[in-house]
Design an enzyme around this catalytic site. Structure first.
Site, PDB file in Angstrom:
ATOM      1  N   HIS A 260       0.951   4.664   4.571  1.00 49.89           N
ATOM      2  CA  HIS A 260       0.085   5.307   3.587  1.00 49.89           C
ATOM      3  C   HIS A 260       0.416   6.788   3.440  1.00 49.89           C
ATOM      4  O   HIS A 260       0.572   7.298   2.323  1.00 49.89           O
ATOM      5  CB  HIS A 260      -1.376   5.146   4.003  1.00 49.89           C
ATOM      6  CG  HIS A 260      -1.923   3.777   3.759  1.00 49.89           C
ATOM      7  ND1 HIS A 260      -3.273   3.525   3.644  1.00 49.89           N
ATOM      8  CD2 HIS A 260      -1.308   2.580   3.615  1.00 49.89           C
ATOM      9  CE1 HIS A 260      -3.466   2.227   3.432  1.00 49.89           C
ATOM     10  NE2 HIS A 260      -2.286   1.638   3.429  1.00 49.89           N
TER      11      HIS A 260
ATOM     12  N   SER B  25       0.817  -1.222   0.000  1.00 52.42           N
ATOM     13  CA  SER B  25       0.000   0.000   0.000  1.00 52.42           C
ATOM     14  C   SER B  25       0.848   1.268   0.000  1.00 52.42           C
ATOM     15  O   SER B  25       0.492   2.262  -0.646  1.00 52.42           O
ATOM     16  CB  SER B  25      -0.934   0.007   1.209  1.00 52.42           C
ATOM     17  OG  SER B  25      -1.803  -1.099   1.191  1.00 52.42           O
TER      18      SER B  25
END
Length: 242
Positions: free
Chosen positions: A177, A126
């Site tokens: 993230h 991610s």
């Protein structure tokens, strides 16, 4: 741009880097579930464990980018890469795209090392995928001609939604993230943010604040609101996580 119409063979030929990364995702996931392989070995030696990295196992700054904890985790990240990786690989070229992807992942993992506890363990691509979003956003801000208005709106919308979902879903590496997104953006912005760009930015800001002239681009306040919202959400979410 984000709609895939190629055959499987053409996709592999046109986008080899994306294809190889996804193949690694699948192979490593199979290694962790099929009984003929030492399943635990891969998680024990390839996942990101801050304590082990501090003890010198620096490969863990990159290997977690290719590991996933579940089928849905692997499928979602691979699907995201299929959607948003090819266009960027075509624009940047194979080598540069790989560099952006890997460096974004490393930035996300280094931030995780510095900001999370030593016992923190993580896997997933991610952070690198958020790096691609960050790079797209840099393109939108500094090289508008490379993306249509419609595609730019798609990227901005998905970036905001993905960032918000980061704070709503459980078991998410929020640090990865945020810093993956920031890392990708900086990798895309730094080459273009020269003295001329800085001077123009200062002049535009001064004009807007001083006289609200009509010749200022109508998109500027929108961008200001969007990025202000993103920064507020990110800061509040990160403080809540702490």
């Amino acid at each position: 741009m984000f709609t895939r119409t190629e055959s499987f063979r053409d996709f592999i030929r046109l986008f080899p880097v994306v294809s190889i990364i996804i193949a690694i995702h699948v192979v490593l996931y199979l290694f962790t579930i099929l009984p003929m392989f030492p399943n635990s070995w891969f998680f024990e030696n390839l996942s990101g464990v801050n304590l082990y990295i501090m003890e010198g196992e620096y490969w863990r700054l990159i290997t977690p980018t290719f590991m996933h904890g579940s089928f849905s985790h692997m499928l979602f990240n691979s699907f995201s890469l299929v959607l948003f990786g090819p266009a960027l690989e075509r624009m940047l070229g194979h080598g540069r795209f790989l560099f952006i992807y890997l460096v974004s992942g490393v930035i996300a993992n280094v931030a995780t090392l510095l900001l999370e506890p030593l016992t923190y363990t993580h896997v997933g691509s991610s952070g690198a995928i958020f790096g691609l979003f960050g790079y797209y956003i840099a393109i939108i801000m500094f090289r508008k001609h490379m993306l249509s208005k419609q595609n730019a709106q798609i990227i901005i919308t998905l970036s905001v939604v993905s960032l918000i979902m980061t704070f709503l879903q459980p078991n998410i590496n929020i640090t990865a993230h945020l810093f993956g997104l920031l890392g990708g953006f900086l990798l895309g912005a730094i080459p273009y943010f020269n003295k001329k760009d800085l001077a123009n930015s200062i002049q535009v800001t001064a004009n807007w604040a001083g006289s609200h002239r009509r010749n200022l681009s109508h998109q500027s306040p929108v961008k200001l609101i969007i990025w202000g919202a993103i920064m507020i959400i990110a800061i509040l979410g990160f403080l809540t996580q702490r």
